[in-house]
Design a protein around this motif. Structure first.
Motif, PDB file in Angstrom:
ATOM      1  N   LEU A 130       0.822  -1.209   0.000  1.00  0.00           N
ATOM      2  CA  LEU A 130       0.000   0.000   0.000  1.00  0.00           C
ATOM      3  C   LEU A 130       0.858   1.263   0.000  1.00  0.00           C
ATOM      4  CD1 LEU A 130      -2.801  -1.044   2.535  1.00  0.00           C
ATOM      5  CD2 LEU A 130      -2.951  -0.929   0.041  1.00  0.00           C
ATOM      6  N   GLY A 131       2.004   1.187   0.671  1.00  0.00           N
ATOM      7  CA  GLY A 131       2.898   2.342   0.683  1.00  0.00           C
ATOM      8  C   GLY A 131       3.574   2.563  -0.648  1.00  0.00           C
ATOM      9  N   VAL A 132       4.060   1.489  -1.269  1.00  0.00           N
ATOM     10  CA  VAL A 132       4.813   1.601  -2.518  1.00  0.00           C
ATOM     11  C   VAL A 132       3.893   1.815  -3.714  1.00  0.00           C
ATOM     12  CG1 VAL A 132       6.342   0.368  -4.113  1.00  0.00           C
ATOM     13  CG2 VAL A 132       6.754   0.236  -1.650  1.00  0.00           C
ATOM     14  N   LEU A 133       2.810   1.033  -3.809  1.00  0.00           N
ATOM     15  CA  LEU A 133       1.945   1.079  -4.991  1.00  0.00           C
ATOM     16  C   LEU A 133       0.951   2.230  -4.966  1.00  0.00           C
ATOM     17  CD1 LEU A 133       1.150  -2.739  -5.365  1.00  0.00           C
ATOM     18  CD2 LEU A 133       2.895  -1.409  -6.565  1.00  0.00           C
ATOM     19  N   PHE A 134       0.484   2.613  -3.767  1.00  0.00           N
ATOM     20  CA  PHE A 134      -0.582   3.615  -3.683  1.00  0.00           C
ATOM     21  C   PHE A 134      -0.166   4.892  -2.953  1.00  0.00           C
ATOM     22  CE2 PHE A 134      -2.575  -0.579  -3.998  1.00  0.00           C
ATOM     23  CZ  PHE A 134      -3.385  -0.390  -5.116  1.00  0.00           C
ATOM     24  N   LEU A 166      -1.250   5.318   7.679  1.00  0.00           N
ATOM     25  CA  LEU A 166      -2.451   5.052   6.878  1.00  0.00           C
ATOM     26  C   LEU A 166      -2.365   3.685   6.216  1.00  0.00           C
ATOM     27  CD1 LEU A 166      -5.140   6.215   5.959  1.00  0.00           C
ATOM     28  CD2 LEU A 166      -3.968   7.254   4.009  1.00  0.00           C
ATOM     29  N   ALA A 167      -1.178   3.290   5.766  1.00  0.00           N
ATOM     30  CA  ALA A 167      -0.996   1.956   5.184  1.00  0.00           C
ATOM     31  C   ALA A 167      -1.262   0.881   6.225  1.00  0.00           C
ATOM     32  CB  ALA A 167       0.418   1.813   4.620  1.00  0.00           C
ATOM     33  N   GLN A 168      -0.756   1.088   7.441  1.00  0.00           N
ATOM     34  CA  GLN A 168      -0.961   0.104   8.501  1.00  0.00           C
ATOM     35  C   GLN A 168      -2.433   0.017   8.888  1.00  0.00           C
ATOM     36  OE1 GLN A 168       3.491   0.644  10.536  1.00  0.00           O
ATOM     37  NE2 GLN A 168       1.683   0.943  11.796  1.00  0.00           N
ATOM     38  N   GLY A 169      -3.088   1.156   9.038  1.00  0.00           N
ATOM     39  CA  GLY A 169      -4.505   1.147   9.419  1.00  0.00           C
ATOM     40  C   GLY A 169      -5.383   0.515   8.356  1.00  0.00           C
ATOM     41  N   THR A 170      -5.112   0.836   7.075  1.00  0.00           N
ATOM     42  CA  THR A 170      -5.901   0.278   5.976  1.00  0.00           C
ATOM     43  C   THR A 170      -5.680  -1.225   5.847  1.00  0.00           C
ATOM     44  OG1 THR A 170      -5.754   2.398   4.812  1.00  0.00           O
ATOM     45  CG2 THR A 170      -6.380   0.476   3.511  1.00  0.00           C
ATOM     46  N   HIS A 187     -12.477   2.865   2.157  1.00  0.00           N
ATOM     47  CA  HIS A 187     -12.839   2.615   0.755  1.00  0.00           C
ATOM     48  C   HIS A 187     -11.888   1.595   0.121  1.00  0.00           C
ATOM     49  CE1 HIS A 187     -14.168   3.398  -3.352  1.00  0.00           C
ATOM     50  NE2 HIS A 187     -12.906   3.572  -3.695  1.00  0.00           N
ATOM     51  N   MET A 188     -10.636   1.619   0.510  1.00  0.00           N
ATOM     52  CA  MET A 188      -9.663   0.670   0.003  1.00  0.00           C
ATOM     53  C   MET A 188      -9.631  -0.611   0.836  1.00  0.00           C
ATOM     54  SD  MET A 188      -5.527   1.235  -0.512  1.00  0.00           S
ATOM     55  CE  MET A 188      -5.784   2.640  -1.589  1.00  0.00           C
ATOM     56  N   GLY A 189      -9.757  -0.451   2.140  1.00  0.00           N
ATOM     57  CA  GLY A 189      -9.611  -1.587   3.049  1.00  0.00           C
ATOM     58  C   GLY A 189     -10.707  -2.633   2.931  1.00  0.00           C
ATOM     59  N   LEU A 190     -11.947  -2.204   2.719  1.00  0.00           N
ATOM     60  CA  LEU A 190     -13.057  -3.160   2.672  1.00  0.00           C
ATOM     61  C   LEU A 190     -12.966  -4.134   1.490  1.00  0.00           C
ATOM     62  CD1 LEU A 190     -16.008  -0.881   3.859  1.00  0.00           C
ATOM     63  CD2 LEU A 190     -14.925  -2.767   5.116  1.00  0.00           C
ATOM     64  N   PRO A 191     -12.705  -3.671   0.252  1.00  0.00           N
ATOM     65  CA  PRO A 191     -12.544  -4.658  -0.830  1.00  0.00           C
ATOM     66  C   PRO A 191     -11.302  -5.530  -0.659  1.00  0.00           C
ATOM     67  CG  PRO A 191     -12.111  -2.428  -1.632  1.00  0.00           C
ATOM     68  CD  PRO A 191     -12.725  -2.299  -0.280  1.00  0.00           C
ATOM     69  N   LEU A 192     -10.251  -4.998  -0.038  1.00  0.00           N
ATOM     70  CA  LEU A 192      -9.096  -5.842   0.285  1.00  0.00           C
ATOM     71  C   LEU A 192      -9.521  -6.977   1.212  1.00  0.00           C
ATOM     72  CD1 LEU A 192      -6.266  -3.205   0.959  1.00  0.00           C
ATOM     73  CD2 LEU A 192      -6.368  -4.818  -0.948  1.00  0.00           C
ATOM     74  N   ALA A 193     -10.377  -6.649   2.176  1.00  0.00           N
ATOM     75  CA  ALA A 193     -10.866  -7.665   3.113  1.00  0.00           C
ATOM     76  C   ALA A 193     -11.689  -8.729   2.399  1.00  0.00           C
ATOM     77  CB  ALA A 193     -11.692  -7.004   4.213  1.00  0.00           C
ATOM     78  N   VAL A 194     -12.528  -8.298   1.456  1.00  0.00           N
ATOM     79  CA  VAL A 194     -13.347  -9.253   0.687  1.00  0.00           C
ATOM     80  C   VAL A 194     -12.443 -10.222  -0.076  1.00  0.00           C
ATOM     81  CG1 VAL A 194     -14.974  -9.488  -1.224  1.00  0.00           C
ATOM     82  CG2 VAL A 194     -15.321  -7.697   0.493  1.00  0.00           C
ATOM     83  N   GLY A 195     -11.446  -9.681  -0.757  1.00  0.00           N
ATOM     84  CA  GLY A 195     -10.518 -10.535  -1.507  1.00  0.00           C
ATOM     85  C   GLY A 195      -9.750 -11.475  -0.605  1.00  0.00           C
ATOM     86  N   GLY A 196      -9.332 -10.976   0.554  1.00  0.00           N
ATOM     87  CA  GLY A 196      -8.593 -11.818   1.495  1.00  0.00           C
ATOM     88  C   GLY A 196      -9.423 -12.975   2.015  1.00  0.00           C
ATOM     89  N   LEU A 197     -10.682 -12.711   2.334  1.00  0.00           N
ATOM     90  CA  LEU A 197     -11.556 -13.770   2.840  1.00  0.00           C
ATOM     91  C   LEU A 197     -11.820 -14.840   1.781  1.00  0.00           C
ATOM     92  CD1 LEU A 197     -14.137 -11.657   4.880  1.00  0.00           C
ATOM     93  CD2 LEU A 197     -12.452 -13.262   5.789  1.00  0.00           C
ATOM     94  N   MET A 198     -11.785 -14.441   0.508  1.00  0.00           N
ATOM     95  CA  MET A 198     -12.025 -15.399  -0.575  1.00  0.00           C
ATOM     96  C   MET A 198     -10.865 -16.383  -0.747  1.00  0.00           C
ATOM     97  SD  MET A 198     -13.592 -12.718  -3.370  1.00  0.00           S
ATOM     98  CE  MET A 198     -13.323 -13.832  -4.738  1.00  0.00           C
ATOM     99  N   SER A 199      -9.659 -15.984  -0.317  1.00  0.00           N
ATOM    100  CA  SER A 199      -8.483 -16.779  -0.663  1.00  0.00           C
ATOM    101  C   SER A 199      -7.691 -17.332   0.502  1.00  0.00           C
ATOM    102  CB  SER A 199      -7.536 -15.917  -1.520  1.00  0.00           C
ATOM    103  OG  SER A 199      -7.030 -14.832  -0.749  1.00  0.00           O
ATOM    104  N   ILE A 200      -7.926 -16.848   1.709  1.00  0.00           N
ATOM    105  CA  ILE A 200      -7.030 -17.199   2.813  1.00  0.00           C
ATOM    106  C   ILE A 200      -7.054 -18.697   3.132  1.00  0.00           C
ATOM    107  CG2 ILE A 200      -8.659 -16.800   4.720  1.00  0.00           C
ATOM    108  CD1 ILE A 200      -6.212 -15.366   6.111  1.00  0.00           C
TER     109      ILE A 200
END
Length: 249
Positions: free
Chosen positions: A33-37, A43-47, A202-215
């Motif tokens: 999140l720090g490098v790409l965005f 903020l990277a840690q919280g997100t 706004h960024m964290g919630l879809p990351l969570a959705v993707g993570g739950l799909m694959s973990i």
């Protein structure tokens, strides 16, 4: 919509890594999140924690299903981690972002060096049983929780190598116990970061959705890999994360 698809895809990749190493994915999500965005360190840690909390809870359940986690071992880790993660997260939100990023890189380098050194040390065969009981587990939970609250990684990345080296347990058992430690500490850390407005929901919630799909795939892979291969991958993973963040300094 395109952004959400991209974030879900990234979350799926991070979730697989998180399940594989029993860390919820935050350790690689933060530098990503720090490098790409371009997010600053807090903020990277919280997100990242928005994704990490549900990932950790699901991974903990999956690990427990495959390899029962002993409550007598998990409880002192979890309780002490919760308390000290709260203190660590309160400290973290007030630190200069650049200083925080430098500290996080140093943290990763030390962890990577320790894990590499362990690969060349002679040690007894790993066992599902721990060499030390609850007083030392409470100490480990306190230290890991402090680091997790400060750096937003849940403390699992600290606890896992300590459990395998000093406590003598297998990598899979260590990762399961580390997730038990990380579950309460990541939750209280996310609440603290959110209270201080250092979370991009706004960024964290879809990351969570993707993570739950694959973990779950990552957890399955962790149980299929040989012990030495899993430890070697974990060391390489730490080094890659440190290099990614160092490039951002």
């Amino acid at each position: 919509m395109i952004e959400w698809v991209m974030y879900i895809g990234l979350g799926a990749m991070l979730g697989t890594v998180g399940g594989l190493f029993g860390i919820g994915g935050g350790l690689i999500a933060i530098p990503a999140l720090g490098v790409l965005f371009g997010l600053d360190q807090q903020l990277a840690q919280g997100t990242a924690l928005v994704m990490v909390v549900p990932n950790v809870l699901l991974a903990l359940w999956r690990y427990h299903q495959r390899n029962r986690i002993e409550l007598r071992h998990a409880l002192p880790l979890a309780v002490c981690s919760f308390v000290f993660a709260w203190f660590g997260s309160i400290w973290a939100v007030g630190i200069d972002a650049q200083a925080m990023r430098m500290g996080f890189v140093a943290f990763l380098v030390v962890l990577a060096a320790w894990n590499v050194a362990r690969m060349f040390m002679r040690s007894a065969a790993p066992s599902p049983e721990l060499r030390y009981g609850w007083p030392w587990l409470a100490v480990l939970g306190s230290f890991s929780g402090s680091m997790g609250g400060l750096f937003g990684v849940g403390g699992a990345v600290v606890a896992t190598p300590v459990l395998t080296s000093l406590f003598g347990t297998t990598q899979v058992v260590a990762q399961g116990l580390s997730l038990a430690l990380a579950a309460p500490s990541t939750t209280v850390t996310l609440l603290t970061y959110g209270w201080h407005h250092t979370v991009d929901w706004h960024m964290g919630l879809p990351l969570a959705v993707g993570g739950l799909m694959s973990i779950s795939w990552g957890v399955k892979l962790a149980h299929a890999l040989p012990e030495k291969a899993l430890r070697s991958l974990f060391c390489g993973f730490l080094i890659v994360c440190a290099v990614m963040l160092a490039c951002k300094l």
